[in-house]
Design an enzyme around this catalytic site. Structure first.
Site, PDB file in Angstrom:
ATOM      1  N   CYS A   1     -19.497  -7.532   0.888  1.00 15.61           N
ATOM      2  CA  CYS A   1     -20.957  -7.571   1.825  1.00 15.61           C
ATOM      3  C   CYS A   1     -21.117  -6.271   2.510  1.00 15.61           C
ATOM      4  CB  CYS A   1     -21.199  -8.831   2.785  1.00 15.61           C
ATOM      5  SG  CYS A   1     -22.818  -8.881   3.498  1.00 15.61           S
TER       6      CYS A   1
ATOM      7  N   GLN B   1       1.103  -9.114  -6.440  1.00 22.74           N
ATOM      8  CA  GLN B   1       0.672 -10.408  -6.408  1.00 22.74           C
ATOM      9  C   GLN B   1       1.673 -11.263  -7.363  1.00 22.74           C
ATOM     10  OE1 GLN B   1      -1.539 -12.080  -4.683  1.00 22.74           O
ATOM     11  NE2 GLN B   1      -2.531 -10.380  -3.862  1.00 22.74           N
TER      12      GLN B   1
ATOM     13  N   SER C   1       5.482  -6.622  -2.232  1.00 27.00           N
ATOM     14  CA  SER C   1       5.195  -6.630  -0.909  1.00 27.00           C
ATOM     15  C   SER C   1       5.591  -8.110  -0.193  1.00 27.00           C
ATOM     16  CB  SER C   1       3.765  -6.741  -0.716  1.00 27.00           C
ATOM     17  OG  SER C   1       3.333  -6.755   0.622  1.00 27.00           O
ATOM     18  N   ALA C   2       6.115  -7.902   0.908  1.00 31.15           N
ATOM     19  CA  ALA C   2       6.803  -9.157   1.372  1.00 31.15           C
ATOM     20  C   ALA C   2       5.946 -10.608   1.684  1.00 31.15           C
ATOM     21  CB  ALA C   2       7.725  -8.887   2.894  1.00 31.15           C
ATOM     22  N   HIS C   3       4.730  -9.933   2.638  1.00 30.09           N
ATOM     23  CA  HIS C   3       3.872 -10.903   2.902  1.00 30.09           C
ATOM     24  C   HIS C   3       3.176 -11.946   1.979  1.00 30.09           C
ATOM     25  CE1 HIS C   3      -0.334  -9.187   2.854  1.00 30.09           C
ATOM     26  NE2 HIS C   3       0.327  -7.963   2.584  1.00 30.09           N
TER      27      HIS C   3
ATOM     28  N   THR D   1       0.672  -1.109   0.037  1.00 29.40           N
ATOM     29  CA  THR D   1      -0.036  -0.141   0.089  1.00 29.40           C
ATOM     30  C   THR D   1       0.847   1.242  -0.152  1.00 29.40           C
ATOM     31  OG1 THR D   1      -1.739  -1.152   1.301  1.00 29.40           O
ATOM     32  CG2 THR D   1      -1.699   1.366   1.345  1.00 29.40           C
TER      33      THR D   1
ATOM     34  N   THR E   1      13.274   5.526  10.067  1.00 27.37           N
ATOM     35  CA  THR E   1      14.366   4.475  10.623  1.00 27.37           C
ATOM     36  C   THR E   1      13.737   3.185  10.026  1.00 27.37           C
ATOM     37  OG1 THR E   1      15.004   5.612  12.574  1.00 27.37           O
ATOM     38  CG2 THR E   1      15.390   3.274  12.448  1.00 27.37           C
TER      39      THR E   1
ATOM     40  N   ASN F   1      -5.194  -9.318  -8.119  1.00 27.42           N
ATOM     41  CA  ASN F   1      -5.284 -10.070  -6.880  1.00 27.42           C
ATOM     42  C   ASN F   1      -6.423 -11.056  -6.780  1.00 27.42           C
ATOM     43  OD1 ASN F   1      -5.893  -7.274  -6.998  1.00 27.42           O
ATOM     44  ND2 ASN F   1      -7.263  -7.817  -4.910  1.00 27.42           N
TER      45      ASN F   1
END
Ligand code: PLP
Length: 384
Positions: free
Chosen positions: A322, A176, A196-198, A70, A234, A148
């Site tokens: 939803c 992705q 993105s790492a995750h 993001t 940092t 995604n």
């Protein structure tokens, strides 16, 4: 639980857990400090920079570490557009982008930038020829590498070439795609590439913006010289170390995992269609990520299916949102022109490193049973 939501986040690799634990325990210094402890933390970051750069075939100096996809999307799109504002105040964004990119475009709209929306075809792809018709004051185009929700791979190389020919820059959300398909940043031609790492076995809360040489950037966080003045703050040392290790493992396994997951995807799709012949696999005819299946089972709404599957211990994602009881098709499905009756039944089944063939077989049975139960409950009185 059987986990089929790897596009949301995938389990952290054991070697990443180990490296991060060791970094947290031993790297006490601030990487900006000149003393020995500081320099040890600095060296760990630079090693991770090499590992992340290698995953996307980029120069280490082009990597700007961020707090994730993001932030990378905001830094690339907002920071890029602001730096290019003297040439024009218009950006173009594809209709199927992640909320992170649409959110960044909203920031620019608040600054007075004009936003063009790029339509997609029935598979969710942007036509590269559309770039030729953009107003001349467009400075930046944003098209993701892989979607995604559907896994569809966009023709980014062709889009980048057309953008370059018109003097426009390209922002590409590759969150992705990274670690799932090969990426060569230079060949792709994106000026601002985001990962993105995750999504590849690293920790949450860390990512990178990969800048092409001479891609202009106005930092969003200022006040210090971190990341060569491109992103103040940092560094998240342990997170960055984990990202580096995850990137190295993902790169090493990419070819074999891609082959294995493609076979699992085919097994899943074949099994679903055999069990539920009226199921529709979205964008099945075009190149997609090896791990992603997006399927609609007519009459089985995705929110109800999600709960039915959760009760059977399968975790998947709904392609529909939803809001206060009403189910709305996802913007991606809407942009693809998927009829509402199908779009509100979209399920995203995404696989990863921990998915085995027997998990896929069990999922097929669970989806088929859940769909039968959901349809029966939804059917009007007297209709089986
Ligand atoms: N872009 C895409 C395509 C994504 O799928 C995601 C996460 O779901 C993001 C951006 C946001 O990344 P992060 O969760 O690291 O902020």
């Amino acid at each position: 639980m059987s986990y089929f939501d790897h596009n949301a986040s995938t389990p952290v690799r054991p070697e990443v857990v180990e490296a991060m634990g060791s970094a947290l325990a031993t790297l006490h210094g601030n990487p900006s400090s000149a003393h020995r402890d500081g320099q040890r933390a600095r060296a760990a970051i630079e090693r991770a920079r090499d590992q992340v750069a290698a995953l996307v075939g980029a120069e280490p100096a082009s990597i700007v570490f961020t707090s994730g996809g993001t932030e990378g999307d905001h830094l690339g799109l907002v920071g890029g557009a602001r730096a290019l504002a003297a040439r024009g105040r218009r950006v173009a964004v594809s209709a199927v982008e992640h909320h992170a990119v649409h959110g960044a475009a909203e920031v620019l709209a608040g600054d007075g930038f004009a936003i063009e929306h790029l339509d997609v075809d029935a598979y969710g792809r942007v036509d590269p020829a559309r770039i030729d018709r953009l107003p001349a004051d467009t400075t930046l185009v944003s098209v993701m590498l892989a979607n995604n929700e559907t896994g569809v791979i966009e023709p980014v190389e062709q889009i980048a070439a057309r953008a370059l020919a018109r003097g426009m820059r390209l922002h590409c959300d590759a969150v992705q795609a990274a670690g799932k398909i090969p990426i060569d940043a230079a060949r792709l031609g994106a000026d601002y590439l985001v990962i993105s790492a995750h999504k590849l076995g690293g920790p949450k809360g860390v990512g990178a913006l990969v800048l092409a040489p001479r891609a202009p950037l106005e930092p969003l966080q200022r006040g210090s010289a971190h990341e060569h003045g491109r992103r103040g703050g940092t560094e998240n040392v342990a997170g960055i170390v984990g990202f580096g290790v995850a990137a190295e493992s993902a790169a090493r396994e990419l070819e074999s995992e891609s082959r294995r997951l493609t076979a699992l995807r085919e097994r899943l799709e074949r099994g679903l269609i055999a069990a539920l012949p009226d199921a529709v696999i979205h964008a099945a005819a075009v190149p997609r990520l090896p791990n992603t299946v997006n399927v609609s089972i007519p009459g089985a709404r995705s929110d109800t299916m999600l709960m039915a599957l959760d009760a059977r211990e399968f975790e998947v994602s709904a392609g529909a949102a939803c809001a206060s009881g009403a189910v709305e098709p996802s913007p991606v499905m809407r942009a693809m022109g998927v009829p509402r009756v199908l779009a509100i039944c979209a399920l995203r089944l995404s696989m990863g490193r921990t998915t085995r063939p027997e998990d896929v077989d069990a999922l097929i049975v669970a989806v088929a049973e859940s769909a039968r139960a959901v349809r029966a409950a939804a059917a009007p009185e007297g209709v089986a």
